[in-house]
Enzyme design. Structure first.
Site, PDB file in Angstrom:
ATOM      1  N   GLY A  37      76.241  -1.474  26.111  1.00 18.11           N
ATOM      2  CA  GLY A  37      74.723  -0.993  26.092  1.00 18.11           C
ATOM      3  C   GLY A  37      74.591  -0.242  27.511  1.00 18.11           C
ATOM      4  O   GLY A  37      73.883   0.634  27.486  1.00 18.11           O
ATOM      5  N   CYS A  63      72.844  -9.526  33.959  1.00 22.17           N
ATOM      6  CA  CYS A  63      73.091  -8.342  34.618  1.00 22.17           C
ATOM      7  C   CYS A  63      72.311  -8.355  35.878  1.00 22.17           C
ATOM      8  O   CYS A  63      72.696  -7.361  36.815  1.00 22.17           O
ATOM      9  CB  CYS A  63      72.978  -7.054  33.685  1.00 22.17           C
ATOM     10  N   THR A  97      90.274   7.141  25.593  1.00 18.87           N
ATOM     11  CA  THR A  97      90.709   6.468  24.213  1.00 18.87           C
ATOM     12  C   THR A  97      89.556   5.595  23.550  1.00 18.87           C
ATOM     13  O   THR A  97      89.086   4.568  23.904  1.00 18.87           O
ATOM     14  CB  THR A  97      91.953   5.947  24.203  1.00 18.87           C
ATOM     15  N   GLN A 117      68.546  -5.745  22.584  1.00 17.35           N
ATOM     16  CA  GLN A 117      68.452  -6.994  21.938  1.00 17.35           C
ATOM     17  C   GLN A 117      67.577  -7.063  20.861  1.00 17.35           C
ATOM     18  O   GLN A 117      67.379  -8.151  20.256  1.00 17.35           O
ATOM     19  CB  GLN A 117      67.379  -7.573  23.173  1.00 17.35           C
ATOM     20  N   SER A 122      74.736  -2.838  21.337  1.00 21.84           N
ATOM     21  CA  SER A 122      75.933  -3.285  22.102  1.00 21.84           C
ATOM     22  C   SER A 122      76.415  -4.559  21.180  1.00 21.84           C
ATOM     23  O   SER A 122      75.574  -5.033  20.363  1.00 21.84           O
ATOM     24  CB  SER A 122      75.354  -4.224  23.501  1.00 21.84           C
TER      25      SER A 122
END
Length: 382
Positions: free
Chosen positions: A69, A324, A235, A177, A197
Site C-alpha cells: 500500500g 507504520c 521483476t 483498510q 495491500s
C-alpha cells in the site's frame, strides 16, 4: 497470545500459502521473458490482474501490482501529479492519512507544493464542506483515505470525489483498510487512483497494488521502466500476486458474513467495558460510516503504551495505533485530526479483530482490560 491487531497485519491464509508455493515452483519464470516459461508466468499474472480488477470493479488496464500500500500510494499520487487537469501546486489531504502519504506530501512541499490538511469532526469523518472550502484555483489533487486504520471511520468518498470532479481536481484514496472489509466497487469508478495491500486481507506481505484511471495520461516516475507498463521497476512478484488474488477472492466472498459477526464482537467488547464506561472514550462514527472491526479508544488516566504492555503481559496483542507510526515521538495523526490534547493522545489504543477472532477471546480481552484498569486505579490511589 490472543491477537487483536488485525488492522496492522493478518496471518497468511493457508490456501493462499499453498498457491504461493505452487506458483513459486511451477510458474517461476520472469513474466517479462519471451520464452515459454516466462509466458506461463505472464499468463498467470494477467489472469490475476483480470480477477483483481473484477473484485475491485475497475478496468484491468489501470491496475498495477506494487510492493504494498505504501508504494501504491506513492506511485499513484505521482502518476496523478504527472498529468494534472489544470495548472497549480496546491494539494488537499486528510490530516489523518497514512504515514506513507504524509511522507510524500512533506517531500512535495520541498518542491514548492502547498498542502491543506483537513481535520476530522467529532465522529472521525471529514466534512465535505471542509473540502469544498479548502479548494483554491490552483488545487490539482486531493488525497483522502477511505477507511482510517486507527479508528475505522469510513469517509464519504462519493461526495468528496464528486466535489473534486466538479472542480477539475484529481482524487486519490487509500483503500488499504477498506478493500476486503466492505464492497468498494461503487466507489472505485469515481476516483482517479487508489491503493490496496495484500497483507491486510490474509495475503502475503510485500505485495499490493494501485489503480490509475486509464483515461489519465500519466508519465512514469522512474523513466525507462518496462515492468507493469512502466509503473514501477523490478521483476514482478507473480507468486505473491497469485496468493493475494486467492486471499482477495475468499475475503470478498464473506464480506457480509464478517461484517455481521464483527458488529457482534464490537458490541461485546464495548459492553464488557461498561463498568469503567465513564473513563472509556471510543472514537467512532454512526452506522455505515464505521468499520466494526477497528476500535480506536482511550481510557482516561492510562497511557496507551502502558495499557498495550500490560495487555501483552496478560497474553493479548493490541496496539497504540498504526504500525507504520510506532516508534515515532509525535502522536498518531488521527489524534491530531480529532483535536485531542497531547495527554489524551498518549492514552490512545487500538483493538482490531479479524476472521479468526472468537467471542471467547473478546470476552477474555474485556476482562483483561477491566483488570488492568482497576489495578491501575488502585495503585494510583496508593
Amino acid at each position: 497470545m490472543k491477537y487483536f491487531d488485525y488492522a496492522a497485519t493478518t496471518p497468511l491464509d493457508p490456501e493462499a500459502a499453498e498457491i504461493f508455493v505452487k506458483a513459486s515452483t511451477e510458474f517461476f519464470g520472469n513474466s517479462s521473458s519471451l520464452h515459454d516459461i516466462g509466458g506461463q508466468s505472464a499468463a498467470l499474472l494477467e489472469h490475476c490482474r483480470e480477477e483483481m480488477a473484477q473484485l475491485l470493479g475497475v478496468d484491468k488496464q489501470g491496475l498495477f501490482f506494487t510492493s504494498g500500500g505504501s508504494e501504491g500510494n506513492f506511485l499513484a499520487i505521482e502518476a496523478l501529479l504527472s498529468a494534472p487537469k489544470k495548472q497549480g501546486k496546491h494539494i488537499i489531504a486528510g490530516m489523518a492519512e497514512h504515514s506513507s502519504v504524509h511522507g510524500i506530501l512533506k517531500r512535495l512541499e520541498k518542491d514548492g507544493y502547498s498542502i491543506t490538511y483537513l481535520p476530522f469532526n467529532s465522529s472521525g469523518v471529514i466534512d465535505p464542506e471542509n473540502l469544498l472550502n479548502a479548494i483554491k484555483p490552483d488545487t490539482i489533487l486531493a488525497a483522502i483515505q477511505h477507511v482510517n486504520s486507527e479508528i475505522g471511520t469510513i469517509q464519504p468518498i462519493e461526495q468528496l470525489a464528486k466535489i473534486c470532479t466538479e472542480h477539475d481536481i484529481h482524487f486519490h484514496t487509500d483503500m488499504v483498510q477498506s478493500f476486503g472489509k466492505i464492497d468498494v466497487r461503487n466507489i472505485t469508478p469515481l476516483v482517479g487512483s487508489f491503493s490496496f495491500s495484500g497483507h491486510k486481507i490474509y495475503g502475503p506481505k510485500g505485495i499490493g497494488g494501485a489503480y490509475v484511471n486509464p483515461k489519465i495520461g500519466w508519465n512514469p516516475f522512474f523513466p525507462g521502466t518496462s515492468h507493469e507498463k512502466g509503473f514501477r521497476p523490478g521483476t514482478v512478484n507473480v507468486p505473491a500476486i497469485a496468493a493475494m488474488t486467492t486471499a482477495a477472492q475468499k475475503i470478498t466472498g464473506r464480506i457480509q458474513e464478517n461484517a455481521r459477526r464483527f458488529v457482534e464482537l464490537r458490541h461485546a467488547i464495548l459492553n464488557a467495558l461498561q463498568p469503567i464506561s465513564e473513563r472509556v472514550h471510543v472514537y467512532q462514527a454512526e452506522g455505515d460510516s464505521q468499520l466494526p472491526n477497528i476500535i480506536g479508544m482511550r481510557i482516561s488516566g492510562i497511557e496507551g503504551q502502558w495499557m498495550m504492555l500490560e495487555c501483552n503481559r496478560l497474553g493479548f496483542a493490541i496496539s497504540t495505533g498504526s504500525a507504520c507510526q510506532i516508534g515515532m515521538l509525535t502522536p498518531a495523526k488521527v489524534t491530531q485530526a480529532l483535536g485531542l490534547t497531547i495527554d489524551e493522545s498518549k492514552e490512545f489504543i487500538r483493538i482490531s479483530f479479524g476472521h479468526p477472532t472468537t467471542m471467547n477471546e473478546i470476552e477474555a480481552l474485556g476482562a483483561g482490560i477491566l483488570k488492568i484498569a482497576n489495578e491501575f486505579a488502585v495503585s494510583s490511589v496508593i
